[in-house]
Each structure stands twice: as C-alpha cells, then as structure tokens.
Design an enzyme around this catalytic site. Structure first.
Site, mmCIF file in Angstrom:
data_model
loop_
_atom_site.group_PDB
_atom_site.id
_atom_site.type_symbol
_atom_site.label_atom_id
_atom_site.label_comp_id
_atom_site.label_asym_id
_atom_site.label_seq_id
_atom_site.Cartn_x
_atom_site.Cartn_y
_atom_site.Cartn_z
ATOM 1 N N HIS A 130 41.722 42.944 36.764
ATOM 2 C CA HIS A 130 41.258 42.328 35.741
ATOM 3 C C HIS A 130 40.303 43.305 34.854
ATOM 4 O O HIS A 130 39.921 44.409 35.412
ATOM 5 C CB HIS A 130 40.125 41.356 36.492
ATOM 6 C CG HIS A 130 39.477 40.407 35.283
ATOM 7 N ND1 HIS A 130 38.206 40.730 34.663
ATOM 8 C CD2 HIS A 130 39.492 39.103 35.129
ATOM 9 C CE1 HIS A 130 37.980 39.657 33.871
ATOM 10 N NE2 HIS A 130 38.484 38.736 34.165
ATOM 11 N N ASP A 207 37.623 43.677 44.687
ATOM 12 C CA ASP A 207 37.377 42.696 43.832
ATOM 13 C C ASP A 207 37.980 41.257 44.451
ATOM 14 O O ASP A 207 38.832 40.970 44.378
ATOM 15 C CB ASP A 207 37.951 42.947 42.280
ATOM 16 C CG ASP A 207 37.808 41.733 41.333
ATOM 17 O OD1 ASP A 207 37.030 40.610 41.644
ATOM 18 O OD2 ASP A 207 38.003 42.182 40.393
ATOM 19 N N GLN A 210 38.872 36.133 43.139
ATOM 20 C CA GLN A 210 39.846 35.257 43.383
ATOM 21 C C GLN A 210 40.308 34.997 44.814
ATOM 22 O O GLN A 210 41.383 34.628 45.146
ATOM 23 C CB GLN A 210 41.288 35.641 42.561
ATOM 24 C CG GLN A 210 41.047 35.804 41.234
ATOM 25 C CD GLN A 210 40.738 34.289 40.674
ATOM 26 O OE1 GLN A 210 41.009 33.161 41.007
ATOM 27 N NE2 GLN A 210 40.177 34.333 39.371
ATOM 28 N N LYS A 233 33.316 30.606 40.906
ATOM 29 C CA LYS A 233 34.509 30.590 41.322
ATOM 30 C C LYS A 233 34.652 29.994 42.796
ATOM 31 O O LYS A 233 35.775 29.579 43.227
ATOM 32 C CB LYS A 233 35.245 31.744 41.251
ATOM 33 C CG LYS A 233 35.482 32.460 39.695
ATOM 34 C CD LYS A 233 36.545 33.526 39.949
ATOM 35 C CE LYS A 233 36.147 34.366 38.543
ATOM 36 N NZ LYS A 233 36.936 33.831 37.360
ATOM 37 N N CYS A 371 42.712 38.241 30.856
ATOM 38 C CA CYS A 371 41.807 39.476 30.949
ATOM 39 C C CYS A 371 42.620 40.574 31.782
ATOM 40 O O CYS A 371 42.145 41.339 32.553
ATOM 41 C CB CYS A 371 40.435 39.387 31.553
ATOM 42 S SG CYS A 371 39.632 38.279 30.509
HETATM 43 N N1 7TS Z 1 37.913 39.827 38.809
HETATM 44 C C1 7TS Z 1 38.763 38.889 38.821
HETATM 45 C C2 7TS Z 1 39.787 39.245 39.638
HETATM 46 C C3 7TS Z 1 38.553 37.584 37.912
HETATM 47 O O1 7TS Z 1 39.661 36.792 38.200
HETATM 48 C C4 7TS Z 1 37.552 37.517 37.094
HETATM 49 C C5 7TS Z 1 37.260 36.391 36.329
HETATM 50 C C6 7TS Z 1 36.657 38.491 37.273
HETATM 51 C C7 7TS Z 1 36.936 39.752 38.053
HETATM 52 C C8 7TS Z 1 35.331 38.449 36.397
HETATM 53 O O2 7TS Z 1 34.557 37.355 37.041
HETATM 54 P P1 7TS Z 1 33.035 37.021 36.323
HETATM 55 O O3 7TS Z 1 32.775 35.730 37.206
HETATM 56 O O4 7TS Z 1 32.150 38.069 36.348
HETATM 57 O O5 7TS Z 1 33.625 36.648 35.009
HETATM 58 N N2 7TS Z 1 38.898 35.673 36.024
HETATM 59 C C9 7TS Z 1 38.831 34.868 35.292
HETATM 60 C C10 7TS Z 1 40.036 34.296 35.184
HETATM 61 O O6 7TS Z 1 40.989 34.544 35.653
HETATM 62 N N3 7TS Z 1 39.977 33.281 33.968
HETATM 63 O O7 7TS Z 1 38.814 33.447 33.764
HETATM 64 C C11 7TS Z 1 38.145 34.132 34.238
#
Ligand code: 7TS
Length: 413
Positions: A130, A207, A210, A233, A371
């Site tokens: 990401h 990371d 997910q 999430k 992303c």
């Molecule tokens: N890393 C991964 C693997 C992610 O899927 C996401 C967000 C982030 C980092 C960033 O997370 P945040 O909570 O700091 O924004 N992924 C997604 C997505 O897949 N669709 O919307 C956000």
C-alpha cells in the site's frame, strides 16, 4: 489421545443483528457491504461505548487530578491492556496508540531512519505494498541517502522468495512488508520473511492493516520487530491505530513528535523524554476512539479469530468459484494463500463503471488502484473492482455480488 479441535461455526445471523447499519437500504436495495478492506462496519457495542464516553467520561487523559480524567485515563489504558494479549505482546509499553496504520509506519520510518539508516544502506519493501508502506520509506531513503529495494511478485501475486533472499545483505537496515495484500488478498509467508531478515541482522515491520481482523497474530511467536494496524478496519472507530514495537527498538529510537505527554521535564536548555509508551504519544490523542477500540477487540475475541478466518475463507472460496463463472471475468490475485479479498476485472469494461452499477444495486465495493499504483503497473492495469469480506458477510451477499457483476457485464458489453 488429543482430541482434534473442532471449530464452531459462527452465527452470522446473530452477528448481523449487532451491526445496525447492515439493515439499511441503499438506492432502495438492501445494503450489501463488501468494502471491508477500506473500513469495517461497527457493532452496537462499539457505538454504545462512543455514546457512553461522551455522556459519562469525556475528559482529557493522563493529566487531570479530577474524577472524570481518571476514569477516561483508566478506560484509555484498558485498551492498551486488551491489545497486549490480542497480539501476544510481552509488555504493555511496547504498544503505542497512534492515529492508524499510516501514522504507525511513518513513525517507524522517521524515527528508526534517524537512528539507524545512513548513506548506502538499503530498505526492502515489496511490489504489493500500500502507498502508506512505500512513501514513508522513500522519504526515509531520500533523507538518509539510502536505497529502496523491492521484492518482485509472480503473476499470481506471490512474493518471489528467491529474489527476496538475494536482496538481503549487510546493507539491509529494514524489511517492511504487508502481511496481507489489500489489493490481491495474498497472505505473505511472514515468519519466513522475518527469519531471513534476522539472518542478516535487519528488523522487520509488518503492515497488518489487512491481517489483524482476519488472522490470529502473535508478535512474539513471529518475533516481528514492528507491527502496524488500524482500529477502523477491525470493527473499531476511525482515528486510532496501533504500533507495536520491540522494547529495544522503541528505547533506542528518538521520539517522533515533541509536545505534551511525551516529556519528563522541559527547560529551555534541555528536555528529557517520558518513558514508553508515552514517549511516542505526544499531544491529546483521539481519546474516544482509543477507548472504544476495546469493545471492538472484545467483540472479535468473543466470536474468535479462528472461527472468523474459517467463515471468511469459506466465503472467499465460494465467491472465487462463482465469480469465475462470469464470462470475461479475470481475477487479479490468485495466490495459494489468500484472505478475504476478491479483485477482478471484466474484460472490455472499466472498473469504475462496474462499481457504479453495483452501487445502484446497493452493493458497496471499491474500484480503482487501491493505493497500490506500482502493483497495478506490475499487472499493466489501471485498477480493479475489489470486494472484501468481513465476518458479517453471507453467501447471499456473494450471490448478490455475482448477480450484480453479471448485470454489469450485460449492460456494459
Ligand atoms: N496498509 C494496508 C495494507 C492497507 O490496506 C491500508 C488501507 C493502509 C495500510 C492504510 O491504513 P489507514 O487506516 O492508515 O488508512 N487500505 C485501504 C484500502 O484497501 N481501501 O481503503 C483503504
């Protein structure tokens, strides 16, 4: 003789009753929510806790002598206490509460970078990261004169582990990879990745944005150095996330931001820093979100991550088979180990157009590059349609998705 472990099936109908939003309609159709990779819905236990916080506790934390401030501080620290067994951490002070995954990774890239990365050093990431696990390391490399190395993937969306081995060396100062790919669903062999990195003395950041809501994670069993994830999430509020770090790294790194809370003593001549975890928690945090992450953790624990994983895996397999029956549908991400993500393209259509038609049918999916632009470039595509599964999804949701995709194919082709 040991009894084989028999996993109870989760009671999805019962679980769905805990998520009020799932009963609403969208475009006069029952909501089919399959955008869980972007954010999950919240159970009433979390929503009630938010109301309870503002009606009974609202106060700043870690600084007030008065009753409410003590209640809020206690509740805030309950979350940290619940996170410790949830991720198998050895010490509560190895858990830093942040805004989310993005902030957690930026914190490590900035602070670890300042302390341990110099000219000629190398940071290893993967082709399926990401942007929030790419850009902070690019910034780190630019600042420190280091080089970014990228583990390639095969056409199924699996890491090339031989290439990974050959990238590692005495210049490697960090390996930062995703546990589960948000765009492909690939579950990476993280234990092997960590052991190989440790073989050359490099720490690993995972990371887990997910992964944390889909798989049981034990940071000590993995021996991982840093773990990052987001509350929103995992059925919790937005605005709170976690950075787990081994004590030895968190002690050795400089603080991220300066301000209140992170200090021991301030004079104009010299400031000394607070102990862990407060050293990395400058300023007033998102108190409500941090406190209301606790009921989300309790909720996941009550259902059980093993049971959640089994249910989601069954849906993933069912959805994969059903979607592949749609003529012209191409699955992007066909790794042997996958979790909860179905990314696909309909030949001759743009993902956005499919997404709009699905939305008209009340079906929420994400379209675009998710992303992960370098990953989309690797596959030579602008983006995908992505359905992502959570514990409250059902076979009926998948049937609705498949019918919607068939409808989109009929309209667009
Ligand atoms: N890393 C991964 C693997 C992610 O899927 C996401 C967000 C982030 C980092 C960033 O997370 P945040 O909570 O700091 O924004 N992924 C997604 C997505 O897949 N669709 O919307 C956000």
């Amino acid at each position: 003789m040991e009894q084989p472990v028999v996993l109870q099936r989760i009671d999805v109908d019962h679980i769905r009753q805990d998520f009020p939003i799932l009963t609403r309609t969208v475009n006069n159709k029952p909501l089919v929510y399959l955008d869980n990779g972007a954010t999950t819905q919240k159970p009433k236990q979390v929503i009630d806790a938010i109301i309870e916080y503002y009606t009974q506790l609202n106060s700043n934390v870690h600084r007030g002598v008065h009753h409410l401030s003590q209640l809020a501080t206690d509740a805030f620290e309950v979350t940290r206490r619940k996170l410790k067994p949830f991720i198998g951490a050895a010490r509560e002070h190895e858990i830093i509460l942040t805004k989310g995954t993005t902030e957690s990774i930026n914190l490590v890239a900035a602070c670890y970078g300042r302390a341990f990365v110099g000219p000629g050093d190398e940071i290893v990431i993967s082709a399926m990261e990401h942007h929030s696990n790419i850009v902070p390391w690019q910034m780190c490399c630019e600042e420190r004169g280091a080089t970014l190395k990228v583990i390639p993937i095969n056409d199924a969306g699996e890491l090339d582990m031989d290439a990974y081995r050959s990238l590692l060396g005495n210049r490697t100062k960090m390996v930062a990879v995703t546990y589960v790919s948000n765009a492909l669903g690939t579950v990476n062999p993280v234990k092997e990745i960590i052991d190989l990195a440790h073989g050359v003395g490099a720490p690993v950041l995972l990371d887990a944005a997910q992964a944390i809501q889909h798989l049981p994670i034990d940071v000590q069993a993995l021996d991982v150095d840093f773990l990052a994830f987001s509350g929103h999430k995992m059925y919790g509020p937005t605005g709170v996330g976690v950075l787990y770090g081994k004590e030895k790294w968190l002690e050795a790194m400089p603080p991220h931001q300066g301000g209140g809370e992170m200090i021991k003593e301030v004079t104009f001549e010299k400031t000394t820093y607070n102990e862990l975890p407060f050293k990395y928690e400058a300023g007033t945090p998102n108190i409500e979100a941090a406190i209301c992450l606790a009921p989300a953790i309790e909720y996941i624990n009550a259902v059980g991550l093993d049971q959640i994983a089994r249910h989601e895996q069954e849906l993933l397999e069912y959805a994969t088979l059903r979607l592949l029956e749609v003529p012209g549908l191409r699955m992007i991400g066909t790794a042997r180990e996958k979790s909860s993500v179905l990314s696909f393209l309909l030949d001759g259509t743009h993902p956005y157009d499919v997404g709009v038609i699905l939305d008209k049918l009340g079906i929420a999916v994400r379209t675009g590059h998710h992303c992960t632009q370098p990953l989309m470039d690797r596959f030579g595509i602008p983006g995908t349609v992505r359905a992502s599964i959570a514990m409250y999804n059902t076979k009926a949701d998948i049937d609705a998705l498949v019918a919607g995709v068939e409808r989109a194919a009929a309209m667009l082709l």
